[in-house]
Structures are given as structure tokens and as C-alpha cells.
Scaffold this motif. Structure first.
Motif, PDB file in Angstrom:
ATOM      1  N   SER A  25     114.789  18.579  59.837  1.00 51.09           N
ATOM      2  CA  SER A  25     115.391  18.068  61.088  1.00 51.09           C
ATOM      3  C   SER A  25     114.716  16.932  61.538  1.00 51.09           C
ATOM      4  O   SER A  25     115.174  16.032  62.169  1.00 51.09           O
ATOM      5  CB  SER A  25     115.155  19.365  62.346  1.00 51.09           C
ATOM      6  OG  SER A  25     113.588  19.302  62.549  1.00 51.09           O
ATOM      7  N   GLY A  26     113.654  16.411  60.779  1.00 50.28           N
ATOM      8  CA  GLY A  26     112.733  15.374  61.071  1.00 50.28           C
ATOM      9  C   GLY A  26     112.021  15.302  62.262  1.00 50.28           C
ATOM     10  O   GLY A  26     111.518  14.387  62.591  1.00 50.28           O
ATOM     11  N   GLN A  27     111.871  16.603  62.740  1.00 48.43           N
ATOM     12  CA  GLN A  27     110.984  16.796  63.979  1.00 48.43           C
ATOM     13  C   GLN A  27     109.633  17.273  63.847  1.00 48.43           C
ATOM     14  O   GLN A  27     108.880  17.636  64.983  1.00 48.43           O
ATOM     15  CB  GLN A  27     111.886  17.560  64.865  1.00 48.43           C
ATOM     16  CG  GLN A  27     113.106  17.109  65.300  1.00 48.43           C
ATOM     17  CD  GLN A  27     113.084  15.870  65.740  1.00 48.43           C
ATOM     18  OE1 GLN A  27     112.494  15.515  66.892  1.00 48.43           O
ATOM     19  NE2 GLN A  27     114.069  15.028  65.491  1.00 48.43           N
ATOM     20  N   VAL A  28     108.924  17.050  62.738  1.00 44.20           N
ATOM     21  CA  VAL A  28     107.825  17.742  62.328  1.00 44.20           C
ATOM     22  C   VAL A  28     106.747  16.811  61.914  1.00 44.20           C
ATOM     23  O   VAL A  28     106.955  15.632  61.400  1.00 44.20           O
ATOM     24  CB  VAL A  28     107.990  18.571  61.205  1.00 44.20           C
ATOM     25  CG1 VAL A  28     106.499  19.211  60.529  1.00 44.20           C
ATOM     26  CG2 VAL A  28     108.779  19.758  61.448  1.00 44.20           C
ATOM     27  N   THR A  29     105.500  17.072  62.217  1.00 44.15           N
ATOM     28  CA  THR A  29     104.417  16.137  61.896  1.00 44.15           C
ATOM     29  C   THR A  29     103.412  16.985  60.977  1.00 44.15           C
ATOM     30  O   THR A  29     103.268  18.131  60.826  1.00 44.15           O
ATOM     31  CB  THR A  29     103.351  15.923  63.224  1.00 44.15           C
ATOM     32  OG1 THR A  29     103.208  17.124  63.709  1.00 44.15           O
ATOM     33  CG2 THR A  29     104.108  14.941  64.088  1.00 44.15           C
ATOM     34  N   SER A  30     102.905  16.142  59.945  1.00 43.13           N
ATOM     35  CA  SER A  30     102.193  16.895  58.848  1.00 43.13           C
ATOM     36  C   SER A  30     100.909  17.809  59.453  1.00 43.13           C
ATOM     37  O   SER A  30     100.289  17.217  60.409  1.00 43.13           O
ATOM     38  CB  SER A  30     101.589  16.000  57.966  1.00 43.13           C
ATOM     39  OG  SER A  30     100.751  16.517  56.958  1.00 43.13           O
ATOM     40  N   GLY A  31     100.772  18.842  59.003  1.00 44.11           N
ATOM     41  CA  GLY A  31      99.791  20.025  59.625  1.00 44.11           C
ATOM     42  C   GLY A  31     100.334  21.191  60.447  1.00 44.11           C
ATOM     43  O   GLY A  31      99.630  21.722  60.979  1.00 44.11           O
ATOM     44  N   THR A  32     101.445  20.763  60.841  1.00 45.48           N
ATOM     45  CA  THR A  32     102.112  21.802  61.798  1.00 45.48           C
ATOM     46  C   THR A  32     102.054  23.340  60.928  1.00 45.48           C
ATOM     47  O   THR A  32     102.575  23.406  59.841  1.00 45.48           O
ATOM     48  CB  THR A  32     103.793  21.464  62.212  1.00 45.48           C
ATOM     49  OG1 THR A  32     103.509  20.343  62.837  1.00 45.48           O
ATOM     50  CG2 THR A  32     104.119  22.520  63.071  1.00 45.48           C
ATOM     51  N   SER A  61     103.138  29.650  57.370  1.00 46.45           N
ATOM     52  CA  SER A  61     103.792  28.480  56.813  1.00 46.45           C
ATOM     53  C   SER A  61     103.155  27.047  57.453  1.00 46.45           C
ATOM     54  O   SER A  61     103.128  27.052  58.738  1.00 46.45           O
ATOM     55  CB  SER A  61     105.221  28.576  56.794  1.00 46.45           C
ATOM     56  OG  SER A  61     105.615  29.436  55.843  1.00 46.45           O
ATOM     57  N   ILE A  62     102.713  26.180  56.464  1.00 44.02           N
ATOM     58  CA  ILE A  62     102.361  24.870  56.968  1.00 44.02           C
ATOM     59  C   ILE A  62     103.162  23.830  56.328  1.00 44.02           C
ATOM     60  O   ILE A  62     103.533  24.069  55.098  1.00 44.02           O
ATOM     61  CB  ILE A  62     100.878  24.640  56.571  1.00 44.02           C
ATOM     62  CG1 ILE A  62      99.898  25.647  57.349  1.00 44.02           C
ATOM     63  CG2 ILE A  62     100.400  23.120  56.936  1.00 44.02           C
ATOM     64  CD1 ILE A  62      99.489  26.881  56.504  1.00 44.02           C
ATOM     65  N   ALA A  63     103.719  22.651  57.110  1.00 43.16           N
ATOM     66  CA  ALA A  63     104.351  21.505  56.653  1.00 43.16           C
ATOM     67  C   ALA A  63     103.321  20.606  56.351  1.00 43.16           C
ATOM     68  O   ALA A  63     102.302  20.092  57.476  1.00 43.16           O
ATOM     69  CB  ALA A  63     105.323  20.966  57.587  1.00 43.16           C
ATOM     70  N   LEU A  64     103.069  19.929  55.188  1.00 43.04           N
ATOM     71  CA  LEU A  64     102.121  19.076  54.808  1.00 43.04           C
ATOM     72  C   LEU A  64     102.760  18.094  54.125  1.00 43.04           C
ATOM     73  O   LEU A  64     103.380  18.013  53.133  1.00 43.04           O
ATOM     74  CB  LEU A  64     101.116  19.810  54.076  1.00 43.04           C
ATOM     75  CG  LEU A  64      99.780  18.645  53.587  1.00 43.04           C
ATOM     76  CD1 LEU A  64      99.016  18.622  54.804  1.00 43.04           C
ATOM     77  CD2 LEU A  64      99.233  19.230  52.270  1.00 43.04           C
ATOM     78  N   GLN A  65     102.293  16.787  54.418  1.00 44.42           N
ATOM     79  CA  GLN A  65     102.636  15.489  53.496  1.00 44.42           C
ATOM     80  C   GLN A  65     101.303  15.129  52.657  1.00 44.42           C
ATOM     81  O   GLN A  65     100.470  14.844  53.149  1.00 44.42           O
ATOM     82  CB  GLN A  65     102.939  14.448  54.578  1.00 44.42           C
ATOM     83  CG  GLN A  65     104.490  14.258  55.381  1.00 44.42           C
ATOM     84  CD  GLN A  65     104.724  12.968  56.084  1.00 44.42           C
ATOM     85  OE1 GLN A  65     103.886  12.781  56.916  1.00 44.42           O
ATOM     86  NE2 GLN A  65     105.714  12.457  55.671  1.00 44.42           N
ATOM     87  N   PRO A  66     101.705  15.651  51.344  1.00 41.50           N
ATOM     88  CA  PRO A  66     100.404  15.265  50.336  1.00 41.50           C
ATOM     89  C   PRO A  66     100.303  14.002  49.998  1.00 41.50           C
ATOM     90  O   PRO A  66     100.511  13.783  48.741  1.00 41.50           O
ATOM     91  CB  PRO A  66     101.135  16.576  49.481  1.00 41.50           C
ATOM     92  CG  PRO A  66     102.620  16.405  49.513  1.00 41.50           C
ATOM     93  CD  PRO A  66     102.852  15.976  50.802  1.00 41.50           C
TER      94      PRO A  66
END
Length: 247
Positions: A25-32, A61-66
């Protein structure tokens, strides 16, 4: 920071599915992070389901930009997450906590949890990693089919607050992910090997329907398992070999 923000979901089919939807959805920041102790259709590796009663589990679950790693080094993230989960569980369950290659979490020879990392790619770019961690917390017993499962309650004799533990797990994840850099792979790999189930020990395995004795001799930077069989080293990828448990 891993776990900032931290969302608690009362009930969800799969925290990884939910996290993937939020990333797309594009509404997430890394680490959420998204946590539930009531997951109705949890996902395990190779399509297996992972189910439990409300309150019995950590499903996180974690969303991470690696951005610190190229896609070719994705096993480094897997190791860092496994080490963080090992750090967390060993703080409560003691030093018999170990990692079963590639990233299951064991206590002695019984499975306490597992990790599933799903990647979101944009072209050839590693856009996000969805890090899913499931841990058995308050189960008093398991179905007969789950012969090698174990919970933190069974290990310690105590009931635990899964949400508080999930926040502590995020702290350990943050510490390990801060260590991630391409130049750190040798250090990370060396520590990972010291925590590995059956490291340098003869044990039984199954490959292509055949059971044999083998010894884990090495783990390669890309995650391949080097298993010695009759004096020959087999390089095996995920899903190519089964650990045979004899208890």
C-alpha cells in the motif's frame, strides 16, 4: 528502529500477509512491526501452516528496508534474524537454545519457533523484507503429530505475556540488524556457526528418500549447508535435506 511503530492485532490470518499488504500500500516505514497472539492461518516454511490458540504464541512480522545489503547477501539477514531470536529466547530459556539450519529456533532437540522471510522486489532491487517470526510461548501441550515442539512455558514452568515478549524480541532484532553490513559477513557467519544445532556432530539426515549419517562441516556465505557424507562434502540448499530426529 525495529518495533517503532509496534502494532497489536487482535486476530489476523497471518501477520506476514498483513505486513505484505501494508508494504504494497506504500504506507509503511522501515522497522514497523505487527504482533498477534491469535493467528488463524499462520505460514511456515515450504507452505506449511502454523496454528495455535489465542495467547499461546508470538506471531511477529517486521517490514524492513535492507538498504545495507545487496539481494545477493540475503542470507546475512536470515542469520541476523536467527541470531536475534536466539539471543531473545536464550535470555528466558537458557543456553540450551540453538539454531537449526537455516533459521529454526530449537531448545535442545525440540522446535520452539521458526522464521520466514519474504522479499518484495522492484525490478532487481531489494525493496523490502517481510520478516516473520513465530514462537511457541504458553502451550501446555501440543497435538500428537507435533512430536518435537516445545514452548517457553514447558521449558520454564511459567506463563508469559506474549505482547511484552514480542517487544523485547524487537529490541534484540534491532541490535542485530544494526550489525548488518557486507563487511561483517565473516563475523556474523562465525557466530552463527557456534549456535548451530548438530554443528560438527554425526547425525542422521534424509535426502532423496535415503537416510544416511552426516556431519555439518560448514555454512557458506550464501547459506548452503556443507554436509559430509562418507568422506564427501555435499553442498545443499534449503529444502534439499531433512534432519532426522531420533527421540
Amino acid at each position: 528502529m525495529v518495533g517503532h511503530p509496534f502494532y497489536t492485532l487482535d486476530e489476523i490470518d497471518s501477520t506476514n500477509n498483513y505486513a505484505m499488504e501494508q508494504v504494497n500500500s506504500g504506507q509503511v516505514t522501515s522497522g514497523t512491526a505487527w504482533f498477534t497472539s491469535n493467528q488463524t492461518a499462520g505460514k511456515g516454511t515450504r507452505g506449511k501452516q502454523w496454528l495455535a490458540r489465542p495467547g499461546d504464541i508470538i506471531a511477529l512480522s517486521i517490514a524492513l528496508q535492507p538498504a545495507m545489503l545487496p539481494l545477493s547477501r540475503q542470507f546475512m539477514l536470515s542469520m541476523a534474524v536467527a541470531l536475534a531470536t536466539h539471543d531473545f529466547l536464550s535470555a528466558y530459556a537458557g543456553d540450551e537454545t540453538i539454531i537449526k539450519w537455516p533459521n529454526d529456533i530449537y531448545w535442545r532437540d525440540r522446535k520452539a519457533g521458526g522464521i520466514l522471510i519474504e522479499n518484495v522486489l522492484r525490478g532487481s532491487m531489494w525493496h523490502y523484507a517481510i520478516i516473520g517470526i513465530g514462537l511457541n510461548i504458553n502451550q501446555g501441550k501440543f497435538p500428537d503429530a507435533l512430536t518435537n515442539a516445545v514452548s517457553l512455558k514447558q521449558i520454564t514452568g511459567k506463563n508469559w505475556d506474549a505482547a511484552s515478549l514480542a517487544k523485547d524480541l524487537c529490541r534484540h532484532l534491532d541490535n542485530r540488524i544494526k550489525q548488518l553490513h557486507v563487511s561483517a559477513i565473516d563475523t556474523l557467519l562465525s557466530e552463527y556457526k557456534t549456535k548451530l544445532f548438530r554443528w560438527q556432530q554425526p547425525a542422521l539426515y534424509r535426502k532423496d528418500g535415503e537416510i544416511f549419517q552426516g556431519i555439518i562441516r560448514d555454512i557458506l556465505p550464501d547459506g548452503h549447508l556443507c554436509l559430509e557424507r562418507d568422506g564427501t562434502i555435499l553442498q545443499l540448499g534449503f529444502g534439499e535435506v531433512e534432519f532426522i530426529l531420533t527421540h
